[in-house]
Design an enzyme around this catalytic site. Sequence first.
Site, PDB file in Angstrom:
ATOM      1  N   GLU A   1       0.805  -1.226   0.000  1.00 46.10           N
ATOM      2  CA  GLU A   1       0.000   0.000   0.000  1.00 46.10           C
ATOM      3  C   GLU A   1       0.829   1.262   0.000  1.00 46.10           C
ATOM      4  O   GLU A   1       0.479   2.246  -0.641  1.00 46.10           O
ATOM      5  CB  GLU A   1      -0.926   0.013   1.223  1.00 46.10           C
ATOM      6  CG  GLU A   1      -2.292  -0.551   0.934  1.00 46.10           C
ATOM      7  CD  GLU A   1      -3.303  -0.175   2.012  1.00 46.10           C
ATOM      8  OE1 GLU A   1      -3.165   0.891   2.639  1.00 46.10           O
ATOM      9  OE2 GLU A   1      -4.225  -0.954   2.215  1.00 46.10           O
ATOM     10  N   ASP A   2       1.951   1.245   0.716  1.00 43.86           N
ATOM     11  CA  ASP A   2       2.674   2.491   0.968  1.00 43.86           C
ATOM     12  C   ASP A   2       3.962   2.636   0.172  1.00 43.86           C
ATOM     13  O   ASP A   2       4.678   3.626   0.352  1.00 43.86           O
ATOM     14  CB  ASP A   2       2.997   2.604   2.469  1.00 43.86           C
ATOM     15  CG  ASP A   2       1.738   2.706   3.322  1.00 43.86           C
ATOM     16  OD1 ASP A   2       0.669   2.968   2.750  1.00 43.86           O
ATOM     17  OD2 ASP A   2       1.836   2.520   4.545  1.00 43.86           O
TER      18      ASP A   2
END
Length: 327
Positions: free
Chosen positions: A77-78
């Site tokens: 996600e990051d």
Amino acid sequence: MNGSLQPLLEAAGDTLTGERLRMVERAYLTAARWHRGQRRRSGEPYITHPVAVAAILAELGMDHEVLCAALLHDVLEDTDCPEQELVREFGEPVVRLVRDMSALRDPRQVPVIWASETGERALMLKLADRLHNLRTARWLPEPKRRRAARQTLETLAPVAGRLGLGQLEQELERLAIANLPGGDGMQASFGVISAGAVLLPREWRARWLEEWLGELHTLPGRWPRIRFAVQLVSGMPRLAMTLRRPDGRHRPGAGGGRRAGLRCLRWVLASDVRTWSLLMPLVAWLVLDTAGERLGDAVTILITVPPVLAAGVRALRAWLRDRDGRG
């Protein structure tokens, strides 16, 4: 690397050996590489968060695949890490856990549904992630902290209870209550109660804190909560002595440790310098920790906590003199 992984290695103990240990170490190196340069709101390197989450899961006895997923849980996600790279390196089961964990953050997902339909291992990841985020929630903006606290009370703490994780459920509830809207005295009152509760025997502390914080949450506003906390802490030495009395009498082998503890307590309380050199860092921490969020609550703590602690010290000294007179 081992120094950065030390919290996880200590929590896992002898359960991580051979290829399992090497796989966890590779997961750490991969996460550290992709999170390089990222920092948490506290200023710490971001990698400290996945390591802490993995350590919580290791303490709960989770297997090496879950620990790898914990170390990697924010990578997809990051960062720009390709999913297939993780699949090649760690296998589909680990990456599926990471995907399932990410799916739980989807705002379109209804918590009641994912709490009942998500696999147990992914739920464990979510619980450990939330627990560490609540432990460090003072760095979050208040709206985000409030949302996380409410979701924890409504969904995540009950999930922990359903999974048979009573202690985890209690800590999630306590932290969530402590992080509910603080302008009404919740944060300051929680700080005062937590300071006083250090007098209680460790085995009783969690139970009483849970009960008191539940009562605190029902009170209507700042000053009723602060008055409740101050009254509670003023009676804490008496409660501590009551709780310790049966322990010393009935627990096998407790007599020697209790006598040593009393000797240490007498030595500390015999000097105001020794007594307050131990207590003032606690007061200073409470004031500084609260001042970063609410200056008014910090002033309240500075005004109310030292007199309460002084009353507790006087009560303990009187109890020791009475005990010596009877002995």
